[in-house]
Design a protein around this motif. Sequence first.
Motif, PDB file in Angstrom:
ATOM      1  N   TYR A   1       0.821  -1.222   0.000  1.00  0.00           N
ATOM      2  CA  TYR A   1       0.000   0.000   0.000  1.00  0.00           C
ATOM      3  C   TYR A   1       0.852   1.268   0.000  1.00  0.00           C
ATOM      4  O   TYR A   1       0.359   2.372  -0.276  1.00  0.00           O
ATOM      5  CB  TYR A   1      -0.939  -0.001   1.210  1.00  0.00           C
ATOM      6  CG  TYR A   1      -0.243   0.030   2.549  1.00  0.00           C
ATOM      7  CD1 TYR A   1       0.003   1.240   3.197  1.00  0.00           C
ATOM      8  CD2 TYR A   1       0.185  -1.142   3.165  1.00  0.00           C
ATOM      9  CE1 TYR A   1       0.649   1.273   4.416  1.00  0.00           C
ATOM     10  CE2 TYR A   1       0.824  -1.123   4.385  1.00  0.00           C
ATOM     11  CZ  TYR A   1       1.062   0.085   5.010  1.00  0.00           C
ATOM     12  OH  TYR A   1       1.708   0.109   6.224  1.00  0.00           O
ATOM     13  N   ILE A   2       2.155   1.090   0.306  1.00  0.00           N
ATOM     14  CA  ILE A   2       3.066   2.242   0.313  1.00  0.00           C
ATOM     15  C   ILE A   2       3.709   2.437  -1.055  1.00  0.00           C
ATOM     16  O   ILE A   2       3.924   3.576  -1.505  1.00  0.00           O
ATOM     17  CB  ILE A   2       4.169   2.061   1.382  1.00  0.00           C
ATOM     18  CG1 ILE A   2       3.551   2.000   2.780  1.00  0.00           C
ATOM     19  CG2 ILE A   2       5.199   3.186   1.300  1.00  0.00           C
ATOM     20  CD1 ILE A   2       4.570   1.733   3.884  1.00  0.00           C
TER      21      ILE A   2
ATOM     22  N   THR B   1      -3.572 -10.342   6.705  1.00  0.00           N
ATOM     23  CA  THR B   1      -3.191  -9.268   5.776  1.00  0.00           C
ATOM     24  C   THR B   1      -3.729  -9.562   4.377  1.00  0.00           C
ATOM     25  O   THR B   1      -4.240  -8.659   3.700  1.00  0.00           O
ATOM     26  CB  THR B   1      -1.659  -9.125   5.723  1.00  0.00           C
ATOM     27  OG1 THR B   1      -1.160  -8.802   7.023  1.00  0.00           O
ATOM     28  CG2 THR B   1      -1.261  -8.036   4.735  1.00  0.00           C
ATOM     29  N   ILE B   2      -3.594 -10.801   3.952  1.00  0.00           N
ATOM     30  CA  ILE B   2      -4.101 -11.200   2.634  1.00  0.00           C
ATOM     31  C   ILE B   2      -5.600 -10.946   2.551  1.00  0.00           C
ATOM     32  O   ILE B   2      -6.121 -10.433   1.546  1.00  0.00           O
ATOM     33  CB  ILE B   2      -3.790 -12.681   2.357  1.00  0.00           C
ATOM     34  CG1 ILE B   2      -2.284 -12.885   2.194  1.00  0.00           C
ATOM     35  CG2 ILE B   2      -4.531 -13.169   1.110  1.00  0.00           C
ATOM     36  CD1 ILE B   2      -1.869 -14.335   2.056  1.00  0.00           C
ATOM     37  N   ASN B   3      -6.299 -11.280   3.598  1.00  0.00           N
ATOM     38  CA  ASN B   3      -7.748 -11.069   3.646  1.00  0.00           C
ATOM     39  C   ASN B   3      -8.089  -9.583   3.524  1.00  0.00           C
ATOM     40  O   ASN B   3      -9.044  -9.196   2.833  1.00  0.00           O
ATOM     41  CB  ASN B   3      -8.313 -11.639   4.942  1.00  0.00           C
ATOM     42  CG  ASN B   3      -9.829 -11.657   4.951  1.00  0.00           C
ATOM     43  OD1 ASN B   3     -10.468 -12.106   4.011  1.00  0.00           O
ATOM     44  ND2 ASN B   3     -10.406 -11.144   6.027  1.00  0.00           N
TER      45      ASN B   3
ATOM     46  N   LYS C   1     -10.092  -7.492   0.346  1.00  0.00           N
ATOM     47  CA  LYS C   1     -11.275  -6.665   0.612  1.00  0.00           C
ATOM     48  C   LYS C   1     -11.056  -5.199   0.250  1.00  0.00           C
ATOM     49  O   LYS C   1     -12.016  -4.430   0.132  1.00  0.00           O
ATOM     50  CB  LYS C   1     -11.657  -6.776   2.083  1.00  0.00           C
ATOM     51  CG  LYS C   1     -12.191  -8.147   2.468  1.00  0.00           C
ATOM     52  CD  LYS C   1     -12.587  -8.192   3.936  1.00  0.00           C
ATOM     53  CE  LYS C   1     -13.154  -9.557   4.314  1.00  0.00           C
ATOM     54  NZ  LYS C   1     -13.544  -9.616   5.744  1.00  0.00           N
ATOM     55  N   ASP C   2      -9.799  -4.802   0.058  1.00  0.00           N
ATOM     56  CA  ASP C   2      -9.474  -3.414  -0.280  1.00  0.00           C
ATOM     57  C   ASP C   2      -9.695  -3.197  -1.781  1.00  0.00           C
ATOM     58  O   ASP C   2      -8.957  -3.722  -2.606  1.00  0.00           O
ATOM     59  CB  ASP C   2      -8.017  -3.125   0.082  1.00  0.00           C
ATOM     60  CG  ASP C   2      -7.658  -1.665  -0.129  1.00  0.00           C
ATOM     61  OD1 ASP C   2      -8.230  -1.022  -1.021  1.00  0.00           O
ATOM     62  OD2 ASP C   2      -6.783  -1.172   0.598  1.00  0.00           O
TER      63      ASP C   2
END
Length: 206
Positions: free
Chosen positions: A57-58, A98-100, A104-105
Motif C-alpha cells: 500500500y506504500i 493481511t491477505i484477507n 477486501k481493499d
Amino acid sequence: MQIEELIIKFKQMDYELMEFEPFQEDMSYSGIQMWVKDSRVIFVKEYEAKSLFLDWYISEQPLIASIYNYLSANHKNNIYFFMILNFDLNNDDDLALTINKVIKDEYVCKKYVFQSIDEITDVPFLNNQFIKIPQFDYDQEFKSGILNFNMINHFVGEEKESLDSFYSLASNLLDYYFTSYSLLEETSKLEKDIINIGIRSVSDED
C-alpha cells in the motif's frame, strides 16, 4: 507461485504486455507489469519476501492510483491488481489476515492474491477463459503413429487392396490390445481372439 506461470496464461488468453508512459520507469523499478485486453487492465507483481508484500500500500497502491488518472473511462472501470506470493507462508496467521484485508481493499482497483496458478479460476472473468493443457492420449498417439500409412494413397490396384487389408487388420489388433489384452488371463483365449480379429478384418475387405 512464480510470475512466469501467470504470464503463460495471459498470453494464451491474448492479453498483451503494455508499456505505459510516463510511468514505465516507475513500473519497472517497482516490478509491476501491466497487461491489457480490450477494456480490461491487470497489474501484476510478484513478491519474493513477506516484507515487500506488507508494503504494497506504500509502493504499489500509489503508483496504480497515479496511472488510474491517465486511463480512459472504460479502463477505469476494469482495473485489477494481481499479487503473486513467491515465498513460504509457513502457516503465518498474521499474513493470512493481511491477505484477507488486501482482497477486501477495492480502492482504485479490485485485488487478488495468488499462492498457486490454480487460484486464477477464482477470478470470475478469467474462470471460463482459463486454458488447461489437454490430457495427452498416449494410446491414441501410439496407434496413430503405427497406422500412419500415408503411402497407401500412392498405390493402386492389388497393392493398395493388400495395404488396405493390412491397415484394417492392424487397426483391429491395436484396438483389441488397448481394450482387452490387459484383462486376459488365458493365452489360449488371446490366440483365439487374434485369429477372429484377423478373419473379421479380411471379411471386412470382401
